[in-house]
Design a protein around this motif. Structure first.
Motif, PDB file in Angstrom:
ATOM      1  N   GLN A   4       0.861  -1.184   0.000  1.00 36.71           N
ATOM      2  CA  GLN A   4       0.000   0.000   0.000  1.00 36.71           C
ATOM      3  C   GLN A   4       0.895   1.230   0.000  1.00 36.71           C
ATOM      4  OE1 GLN A   4      -3.533  -0.092   0.339  1.00 36.71           O
ATOM      5  NE2 GLN A   4      -3.681   2.117   0.185  1.00 36.71           N
ATOM      6  N   ALA A   5       0.927   1.930  -1.123  1.00 34.49           N
ATOM      7  CA  ALA A   5       1.733   3.143  -1.231  1.00 34.49           C
ATOM      8  C   ALA A   5       0.918   4.355  -0.814  1.00 34.49           C
ATOM      9  CB  ALA A   5       2.233   3.316  -2.660  1.00 34.49           C
ATOM     10  N   SER A   6       1.581   5.291  -0.177  1.00 34.87           N
ATOM     11  CA  SER A   6       0.912   6.518   0.248  1.00 34.87           C
ATOM     12  C   SER A   6       1.948   7.624   0.392  1.00 34.87           C
ATOM     13  CB  SER A   6       0.182   6.301   1.579  1.00 34.87           C
ATOM     14  OG  SER A   6       1.107   5.957   2.600  1.00 34.87           O
ATOM     15  N   GLY A   7       1.456   8.823   0.649  1.00 38.14           N
ATOM     16  CA  GLY A   7       2.359   9.940   0.901  1.00 38.14           C
ATOM     17  C   GLY A   7       2.521  10.904  -0.244  1.00 38.14           C
ATOM     18  N   LEU A  19       7.467   9.105   0.501  1.00 33.63           N
ATOM     19  CA  LEU A  19       6.445   8.122   0.171  1.00 33.63           C
ATOM     20  C   LEU A  19       6.625   6.895   1.058  1.00 33.63           C
ATOM     21  CD1 LEU A  19       6.488   8.276  -3.735  1.00 33.63           C
ATOM     22  CD2 LEU A  19       5.273   9.732  -2.094  1.00 33.63           C
ATOM     23  N   SER A  20       5.505   6.318   1.436  1.00 34.12           N
ATOM     24  CA  SER A  20       5.534   5.116   2.261  1.00 34.12           C
ATOM     25  C   SER A  20       4.951   3.937   1.485  1.00 34.12           C
ATOM     26  CB  SER A  20       4.706   5.323   3.535  1.00 34.12           C
ATOM     27  OG  SER A  20       5.211   6.389   4.305  1.00 34.12           O
ATOM     28  N   CYS A  21       5.439   2.772   1.816  1.00 32.08           N
ATOM     29  CA  CYS A  21       4.940   1.539   1.205  1.00 32.08           C
ATOM     30  C   CYS A  21       4.734   0.554   2.341  1.00 32.08           C
ATOM     31  CB  CYS A  21       5.942   1.022   0.186  1.00 32.08           C
ATOM     32  SG  CYS A  21       5.438  -0.516  -0.626  1.00 32.08           S
ATOM     33  N   TYR A  79      10.271   3.096   2.391  1.00 32.12           N
ATOM     34  CA  TYR A  79      10.047   4.506   2.131  1.00 32.12           C
ATOM     35  C   TYR A  79      10.887   4.980   0.955  1.00 32.12           C
ATOM     36  CZ  TYR A  79       8.304   4.030   6.872  1.00 32.12           C
ATOM     37  OH  TYR A  79       7.627   3.598   7.987  1.00 32.12           O
ATOM     38  N   THR A 116       0.670   6.140  -5.956  1.00 31.31           N
ATOM     39  CA  THR A 116       0.362   7.379  -5.236  1.00 31.31           C
ATOM     40  C   THR A 116       0.877   8.540  -6.079  1.00 31.31           C
ATOM     41  OG1 THR A 116       0.560   8.534  -3.106  1.00 31.31           O
ATOM     42  CG2 THR A 116       2.489   7.277  -3.829  1.00 31.31           C
TER      43      THR A 116
END
Length: 122
Positions: A4-7, A19-21, A79, A116
């Motif tokens: 799940q990627a975000s940021g 970015l976070s994974c 990250y 993301t």
């Protein structure tokens, strides 16, 4: 195995983003991790890769010196720290994981997260 990627977000040129994974179903420190991006109309580009034991890393020409990949084993996440962002860094960023580093480097990783969006304004 899920990622799940975000940021992502909107940032001005020269700014930074991390970015976070988030990984589930596997331990992030046992897999090679890669970050990729794709801008509209362009092919997917390899941003950076790191082997499971951190002994090997790769950064694309555009990322070298500005981006870095790291892991937090306690959080089971990886990250992508992006500094000195440029407008050409705009794109949809994906994280990927594979048991084999060669799979990550080749862009044929077995496991991909959703993207993301990163938008860098001038």
């Amino acid at each position: 195995v899920q990622l799940q990627a975000s940021g992502g977000g909107l940032v001005q040129s020269g700014g930074s983003l991390r970015l976070s994974c988030a990984a589930s179903g596997f331990r992030v420190d046992t897999y090679a991790i890669g970050w990729f991006r794709q801008a509209p109309g362009l092919v997917r580009e390899r941003v950076g890769c790191i082997s499971a034991n951190d002994s090997s890393t790769y950064y694309g020409v555009s990322a070298k010196g500005r981006f870095s990949i790291s892991r937090d084993n306690a959080k089971n996440a990886a990250y992508l720290q992006m500094n000195s962002l440029k407008t050409e860094d705009t794109g949809l960023y994906y994280c990927a994981a594979d048991f084999k580093y060669s799979g990550i480097v080749a862009g044929s990783a077995a496991n991909w997260g959703q993207g993301t969006q990163v938008t860098v304004s001038s």
